[in-house]
Design a protein around this motif. Structure first.
Motif, PDB file in Angstrom:
ATOM      1  N   LEU A 173       0.731  -0.727  -0.208  1.00  0.00           N
ATOM      2  CA  LEU A 173      -0.005  -0.219   0.595  1.00  0.00           C
ATOM      3  C   LEU A 173       0.481   1.450  -0.284  1.00  0.00           C
ATOM      4  O   LEU A 173       0.649   2.084  -0.753  1.00  0.00           O
ATOM      5  CB  LEU A 173      -1.223   0.107   0.407  1.00  0.00           C
ATOM      6  CG  LEU A 173      -2.153   1.172   1.627  1.00  0.00           C
ATOM      7  CD1 LEU A 173      -2.844   1.206   0.075  1.00  0.00           C
ATOM      8  CD2 LEU A 173      -2.096   1.196   2.447  1.00  0.00           C
ATOM      9  N   TYR A 174       1.973   1.461   0.427  1.00  0.00           N
ATOM     10  CA  TYR A 174       2.661   2.319   1.336  1.00  0.00           C
ATOM     11  C   TYR A 174       3.334   2.662  -0.503  1.00  0.00           C
ATOM     12  O   TYR A 174       3.526   3.848  -0.725  1.00  0.00           O
ATOM     13  CB  TYR A 174       4.194   1.932   2.019  1.00  0.00           C
ATOM     14  CG  TYR A 174       5.042   3.277   2.271  1.00  0.00           C
ATOM     15  CD1 TYR A 174       4.227   4.546   3.136  1.00  0.00           C
ATOM     16  CD2 TYR A 174       6.229   3.810   0.997  1.00  0.00           C
ATOM     17  CE1 TYR A 174       5.167   5.267   3.277  1.00  0.00           C
ATOM     18  CE2 TYR A 174       6.684   4.737   1.426  1.00  0.00           C
ATOM     19  CZ  TYR A 174       6.238   5.441   2.475  1.00  0.00           C
ATOM     20  OH  TYR A 174       6.898   7.180   2.599  1.00  0.00           O
ATOM     21  N   VAL A 201       0.754   3.740  -3.065  1.00  0.00           N
ATOM     22  CA  VAL A 201       0.714   5.272  -2.848  1.00  0.00           C
ATOM     23  C   VAL A 201       1.438   6.659  -3.766  1.00  0.00           C
ATOM     24  O   VAL A 201       1.091   7.245  -4.455  1.00  0.00           O
ATOM     25  CB  VAL A 201       0.344   5.501  -1.004  1.00  0.00           C
ATOM     26  CG1 VAL A 201       0.181   7.039  -1.576  1.00  0.00           C
ATOM     27  CG2 VAL A 201      -0.986   4.808  -0.575  1.00  0.00           C
ATOM     28  N   THR A 210      -3.912  16.875  -4.819  1.00  0.00           N
ATOM     29  CA  THR A 210      -4.059  14.496  -4.952  1.00  0.00           C
ATOM     30  C   THR A 210      -5.748  15.432  -4.039  1.00  0.00           C
ATOM     31  O   THR A 210      -6.470  15.077  -2.805  1.00  0.00           O
ATOM     32  CB  THR A 210      -2.800  14.115  -3.802  1.00  0.00           C
ATOM     33  OG1 THR A 210      -2.174  14.789  -4.428  1.00  0.00           O
ATOM     34  CG2 THR A 210      -3.403  13.144  -3.591  1.00  0.00           C
ATOM     35  N   LYS A 242      -7.447  12.863  -1.190  1.00  0.00           N
ATOM     36  CA  LYS A 242      -7.277  11.207  -1.005  1.00  0.00           C
ATOM     37  C   LYS A 242      -8.177  10.169  -1.122  1.00  0.00           C
ATOM     38  O   LYS A 242      -7.661   9.015  -0.833  1.00  0.00           O
ATOM     39  CB  LYS A 242      -7.208  11.932   0.554  1.00  0.00           C
ATOM     40  CG  LYS A 242      -6.329  10.568   1.795  1.00  0.00           C
ATOM     41  CD  LYS A 242      -6.570  11.085   2.893  1.00  0.00           C
ATOM     42  CE  LYS A 242      -5.909  11.481   3.365  1.00  0.00           C
ATOM     43  NZ  LYS A 242      -5.977  12.376   5.305  1.00  0.00           N
ATOM     44  N   LEU A 296      -8.436   8.857  -4.172  1.00  0.00           N
ATOM     45  CA  LEU A 296      -6.996   8.190  -4.401  1.00  0.00           C
ATOM     46  C   LEU A 296      -7.541   6.249  -4.231  1.00  0.00           C
ATOM     47  O   LEU A 296      -7.047   5.199  -4.158  1.00  0.00           O
ATOM     48  CB  LEU A 296      -5.766   8.470  -3.883  1.00  0.00           C
ATOM     49  CG  LEU A 296      -4.621   7.613  -3.765  1.00  0.00           C
ATOM     50  CD1 LEU A 296      -3.707   6.795  -5.086  1.00  0.00           C
ATOM     51  CD2 LEU A 296      -3.215   8.373  -2.865  1.00  0.00           C
ATOM     52  N   THR A 297      -7.860   6.723  -2.816  1.00  0.00           N
ATOM     53  CA  THR A 297      -8.295   5.713  -1.532  1.00  0.00           C
ATOM     54  C   THR A 297      -9.473   4.567  -2.640  1.00  0.00           C
ATOM     55  O   THR A 297      -8.834   2.695  -2.801  1.00  0.00           O
ATOM     56  CB  THR A 297      -9.037   5.229  -0.319  1.00  0.00           C
ATOM     57  OG1 THR A 297      -7.433   6.518   0.356  1.00  0.00           O
ATOM     58  CG2 THR A 297      -9.128   4.461   0.052  1.00  0.00           C
ATOM     59  N   LEU A 300      -7.107   2.293  -5.695  1.00  0.00           N
ATOM     60  CA  LEU A 300      -6.124   1.764  -4.569  1.00  0.00           C
ATOM     61  C   LEU A 300      -6.574   0.342  -3.945  1.00  0.00           C
ATOM     62  O   LEU A 300      -6.563  -0.879  -4.886  1.00  0.00           O
ATOM     63  CB  LEU A 300      -5.552   2.043  -4.119  1.00  0.00           C
ATOM     64  CG  LEU A 300      -4.192   3.131  -4.228  1.00  0.00           C
ATOM     65  CD1 LEU A 300      -3.302   3.971  -3.425  1.00  0.00           C
ATOM     66  CD2 LEU A 300      -3.539   2.150  -5.634  1.00  0.00           C
ATOM     67  N   GLN A 301      -7.837   0.365  -4.037  1.00  0.00           N
ATOM     68  CA  GLN A 301      -8.647  -0.477  -3.301  1.00  0.00           C
ATOM     69  C   GLN A 301      -9.676  -1.315  -4.365  1.00  0.00           C
ATOM     70  O   GLN A 301      -9.363  -3.174  -3.550  1.00  0.00           O
ATOM     71  CB  GLN A 301     -10.488  -0.264  -2.027  1.00  0.00           C
ATOM     72  CG  GLN A 301     -10.033   0.655  -1.068  1.00  0.00           C
ATOM     73  CD  GLN A 301     -10.872   0.966  -0.283  1.00  0.00           C
ATOM     74  OE1 GLN A 301     -12.196   1.223  -0.926  1.00  0.00           O
ATOM     75  NE2 GLN A 301     -11.369   0.952   1.227  1.00  0.00           N
ATOM     76  N   GLU A 320      -9.327   5.550   4.204  1.00  0.00           N
ATOM     77  CA  GLU A 320      -8.495   5.953   3.851  1.00  0.00           C
ATOM     78  C   GLU A 320      -7.713   6.549   5.084  1.00  0.00           C
ATOM     79  O   GLU A 320      -6.248   7.485   4.941  1.00  0.00           O
ATOM     80  CB  GLU A 320     -10.038   7.114   3.644  1.00  0.00           C
ATOM     81  CG  GLU A 320      -8.896   8.552   2.870  1.00  0.00           C
ATOM     82  CD  GLU A 320     -10.180   9.849   2.808  1.00  0.00           C
ATOM     83  OE1 GLU A 320     -10.253  10.827   2.659  1.00  0.00           O
ATOM     84  OE2 GLU A 320     -11.613   9.138   3.041  1.00  0.00           O
ATOM     85  N   SER A 339      -5.809   4.898   6.525  1.00  0.00           N
ATOM     86  CA  SER A 339      -4.176   4.163   6.426  1.00  0.00           C
ATOM     87  C   SER A 339      -3.419   5.211   5.117  1.00  0.00           C
ATOM     88  O   SER A 339      -1.898   4.799   5.223  1.00  0.00           O
ATOM     89  CB  SER A 339      -4.268   2.357   5.551  1.00  0.00           C
ATOM     90  OG  SER A 339      -4.867   2.007   6.336  1.00  0.00           O
ATOM     91  N   VAL A 340      -4.179   5.750   3.986  1.00  0.00           N
ATOM     92  CA  VAL A 340      -3.394   6.451   2.886  1.00  0.00           C
ATOM     93  C   VAL A 340      -2.919   7.172   3.440  1.00  0.00           C
ATOM     94  O   VAL A 340      -1.828   8.361   2.927  1.00  0.00           O
ATOM     95  CB  VAL A 340      -5.054   6.848   2.156  1.00  0.00           C
ATOM     96  CG1 VAL A 340      -4.051   7.731   0.925  1.00  0.00           C
ATOM     97  CG2 VAL A 340      -4.811   4.841   0.945  1.00  0.00           C
TER      98      VAL A 340
END
Length: 278
Positions: A98-99, A102, A114, A116, A119-120, A123-124, A140, A142-143
């Motif tokens: 995940l890191y 991102v 950006t 957030k 983006l979340t 990525l999910q 979110e 975590s992001v």
């Protein structure tokens, strides 16, 4: 079919600069701490950890680095987070997928504002394709935990004009030569599978991959490569008629990176990772 024992894909919010900095300020440069002493300091800083592998050789190096060169410390932390899944290829390190993801998505779009939440959501979708057979999920928050590290870099990759404004990504104009060295080694060994001493003929894909790991603008690749050669022993640029190659003499001698081929080392790292809730 979803497998049992689903690993965590949450990038823990407790492991962020605002928790780490107060802890490191309590530690004295070049002083040895017992495991019990170090765990006591971690817990007094709000981190509930367990295990015997807490203060490894790498941990001691990071403590000393923070005391002498905080800019390098944050570059190193970024690299450790960014490279762990790539180097281990271990689903138990899914939070580091995940890191890195991102970082990669933001770098690809930079410079740009950006979102957030958007983006979340993206990525999910991607993480489910990347880990079939599991039920990967993250929030979110975590992001946002990743964002907190990207804004502490010097120069920062993420920034805000004021607390209420939107995050904005900007590819960096430079990084520490040590980070550039580690990023090159990541591509050299993990991606290309080269043996130390061999020449890696640099192409556009290599430039992009190394710059992505450093969150660096590709326009500054060659300047950073020259600076790294002057600064880091064992990093050699080989210029010839048909192009430029990089050769690494051996693994980085100035830092002890986790050995993911060593099962005990992996267990120790897992114990540290399991020490807090988001």
């Amino acid at each position: 079919m979803t497998q049992k024992g689903n690993p965590s894909f949450q990038f823990r919010n407790q492991v962020s600069p605002r928790y780490v900095e107060p802890l490191l300020l309590q530690l004295q440069y070049d002083q040895w701490y017992s495991t019990a002493q170090f765990i006591g300091l971690l817990r007094s800083s709000g981190l509930n950890v367990k295990g015997n592998g807490i203060l490894t050789e790498l941990g001691k190096q990071l403590v000393d680095t923070y005391s002498t060169n905080s800019e390098l410390f944050y570059d190193l932390m970024h690299f450790l987070f960014y490279s762990t899944y790539h180097r281990s290829n271990d689903v138990r390190r899914g939070r580091f997928w995940l890191y890195a993801s991102v970082c990669d998505r933001l770098w690809q779009e930079a410079p740009a504002p950006t979102d957030k939440s958007a983006l979340t959501n993206r990525l999910q979708i991607e993480i489910r394709a990347a880990f079939p057979g599991y039920d990967p999920s993250f929030s979110e928050i975590s992001v946002g935990g990743v964002f907190s590290w990207l804004q502490t870099l010097v120069p920062p990759f993420l920034s805000k004009q004021d607390p209420k404004s939107q995050w904005y990504s900007t590819r960096r104009s430079y990084c520490t030569p040590q980070l550039f060295h580690l990023a090159t080694a990541l591509i050299y060994t993990t991606v290309e599978g080269l043996q130390y001493g061999a020449s890696l003929a640099i192409n556009e894909q290599h430039i992009e991959a190394i710059c992505k790991a450093c969150l660096l603008d590709t326009e500054h690749f060659w300047n950073m490569a020259d600076l790294t050669q002057m600064t880091v022993k064992g990093y050699e640029m080989r210029r010839g008629q048909w192009g430029t190659s990089v050769a690494l003499e051996g693994p980085p001698a100035w830092i002890t990176l986790p050995d993911f081929s060593n099962e005990k080392a992996q267990e120790n790292i897992s114990e540290f990772e399991d020490g807090g809730e988001e």
